[in-house]
Motif scaffolding. Structure first.
Motif, PDB file in Angstrom:
ATOM      1  N   GLY A  54       0.696  -0.752   0.119  1.00  0.00           N
ATOM      2  CA  GLY A  54      -0.063   0.377   0.180  1.00  0.00           C
ATOM      3  C   GLY A  54       0.413   1.097  -0.102  1.00  0.00           C
ATOM      4  N   TYR A  55       2.233   1.447  -0.054  1.00  0.00           N
ATOM      5  CA  TYR A  55       3.468   2.302  -0.408  1.00  0.00           C
ATOM      6  C   TYR A  55       3.217   2.994  -1.560  1.00  0.00           C
ATOM      7  CZ  TYR A  55       4.975   0.695   3.904  1.00  0.00           C
ATOM      8  OH  TYR A  55       5.006   0.542   5.245  1.00  0.00           O
ATOM      9  N   ILE A  56       2.674   2.798  -2.407  1.00  0.00           N
ATOM     10  CA  ILE A  56       2.504   3.691  -3.633  1.00  0.00           C
ATOM     11  C   ILE A  56       1.734   2.812  -4.810  1.00  0.00           C
ATOM     12  CG2 ILE A  56       5.276   3.615  -4.233  1.00  0.00           C
ATOM     13  CD1 ILE A  56       5.693   0.725  -5.329  1.00  0.00           C
ATOM     14  N   ASP A  57       1.182   3.852  -5.645  1.00  0.00           N
ATOM     15  CA  ASP A  57       0.234   4.072  -6.249  1.00  0.00           C
ATOM     16  C   ASP A  57       0.655   3.999  -7.832  1.00  0.00           C
ATOM     17  OD1 ASP A  57      -2.544   4.339  -7.957  1.00  0.00           O
ATOM     18  OD2 ASP A  57      -3.213   6.358  -7.296  1.00  0.00           O
ATOM     19  N   PHE A  58       0.752   2.973  -8.743  1.00  0.00           N
ATOM     20  CA  PHE A  58       0.449   3.352 -10.306  1.00  0.00           C
ATOM     21  C   PHE A  58      -0.299   4.033 -11.253  1.00  0.00           C
ATOM     22  CE2 PHE A  58       3.726   0.249  -7.908  1.00  0.00           C
ATOM     23  CZ  PHE A  58       4.886   0.664  -9.398  1.00  0.00           C
ATOM     24  N   SER A  59      -2.008   4.009 -10.560  1.00  0.00           N
ATOM     25  CA  SER A  59      -2.531   4.482 -11.288  1.00  0.00           C
ATOM     26  C   SER A  59      -2.623   5.707 -12.054  1.00  0.00           C
ATOM     27  CB  SER A  59      -3.990   4.982 -10.550  1.00  0.00           C
ATOM     28  OG  SER A  59      -3.637   5.590 -10.101  1.00  0.00           O
ATOM     29  N   ASN A  93      -1.124  -1.498 -10.203  1.00  0.00           N
ATOM     30  CA  ASN A  93      -2.672  -0.958 -11.013  1.00  0.00           C
ATOM     31  C   ASN A  93      -2.409   0.218 -12.271  1.00  0.00           C
ATOM     32  OD1 ASN A  93      -1.441   1.000  -8.918  1.00  0.00           O
ATOM     33  ND2 ASN A  93      -3.634   2.010  -8.675  1.00  0.00           N
ATOM     34  N   VAL A  94      -1.276   0.007 -12.737  1.00  0.00           N
ATOM     35  CA  VAL A  94      -0.985   0.168 -14.099  1.00  0.00           C
ATOM     36  C   VAL A  94      -2.040   0.569 -14.867  1.00  0.00           C
ATOM     37  CG1 VAL A  94       0.691  -1.375 -14.665  1.00  0.00           C
ATOM     38  CG2 VAL A  94       0.577   1.413 -15.550  1.00  0.00           C
ATOM     39  N   LYS A  95      -2.444   1.903 -15.584  1.00  0.00           N
ATOM     40  CA  LYS A  95      -3.962   1.985 -16.775  1.00  0.00           C
ATOM     41  C   LYS A  95      -2.587   1.012 -17.882  1.00  0.00           C
ATOM     42  CE  LYS A  95      -6.179   5.436 -14.646  1.00  0.00           C
ATOM     43  NZ  LYS A  95      -6.580   6.369 -14.787  1.00  0.00           N
TER      44      LYS A  95
END
Length: 258
Positions: A54-59, A93-95
């Motif tokens: 939960g430390y990074i978001d690739f969205s 969670n990369v688009k």
């Protein structure tokens, strides 16, 4: 050029993943350039772990890959498209629309290369590019040559590269003899470069890349001219530069944890 020498492959992978994660945390809309091969697998596994914690978001992250074999479909398990999905993209969670890969089955090479260059420019340029280095000093699939290749282009692979990559195939005859790769100018235009190398077999290439002379016969040597390059090397890959430290007064060499 900053050189970080760590104990082993696992520490190299963790260091690299932390740098990439920091880039994404500081700029959630980062444009990342990815490499393939054995070396970054551990880094990608560490990135997946950091993401799942939960430390990074690739969205909002946009990605570009360095290269792809020519005349190989993206469904082929040996394609770099398949590789990236297997080791990274399917686990974060990369688009899909933000993932850019070269088409190894394209009908028009020139159009494919020009389109890729335009997409990079439209994205605002690559913020952080991950690189490996071949035993012959290649970066991307830019093989030793008489000249530095500029932008994304078709490459005829050296016999040494084909033989080295045959470990991923059933036989050397199955290895593609061509690839599409970002060129040296494309690589040098990125804002920050992170080069990873592991193992004694890479020590000669690393030595010549950081020690010069700058020559297309060692494509990685061009990185000496980039303003923001960090090498993360395990002790085996750093063996030749570590044993001849007096020649590296222009480098910032940092030893990893004992």
């Amino acid at each position: 050029m900053n050189v970080v020498v760590v104990n082993d492959y696992d520490e190299m992978s963790k260091r690299a993943a932390s740098i990439i994660a920091s880039q994404v945390i500081l700029n959630p809309k980062s444009v990342l350039g990815f490499a393939t091969g054995d070396t970054p697998i551990g880094t990608y596994k560490e990135l997946v772990k950091i993401y799942k914690e939960g430390y990074i978001d690739f969205s909002d992250v946009v990605t570009f890959n360095l290269d792809e074999y020519y005349s190989i479909s993206k469904e082929n398990p040996q394609s770099y498209n398949f590789y990236m999905k297997n080791y990274l993209f399917n686990h974060i969670n990369v688009k899909d629309e933000n993932i850019h890969m070269l088409n190894g089955m394209c009908d028009d090479i020139e159009k494919e290369c020009t389109s890729y260059e335009n997409l990079i420019k439209e994205s605002g340029g690559i913020n952080l590019q991950i690189l490996g280095i071949g035993r012959n000093g290649h970066i991307g699939f830019n093989e030793p040559n008489a000249n530095f290749e500029g932008v994304t282009h078709l490459v005829h692979l050296d016999k040494g590269t084909i033989n080295a990559n045959s470990r991923f195939f059933n036989s050397v005859e199955e290895v593609p003899t061509k690839a599409i790769s970002m060129g040296i100018k494309t690589i040098m235009s990125v804002k920050k470069i992170l080069l990873l190398a592991s193992g004694i077999k890479k020590s000669e290439a690393v030595y010549h890349a950081v020690n010069g002379p700058i020559t297309p016969k060692v494509p990685g040597s061009i990185l000496q001219l980039h303003p923001d390059v960090t090498l993360i090397l395990d002790k085996e890959a750093a063996y030749k530069i570590s044993s001849r430290n007096e020649k590296y007064r222009n480098l910032s060499i940092v030893e990893g944890k004992k």
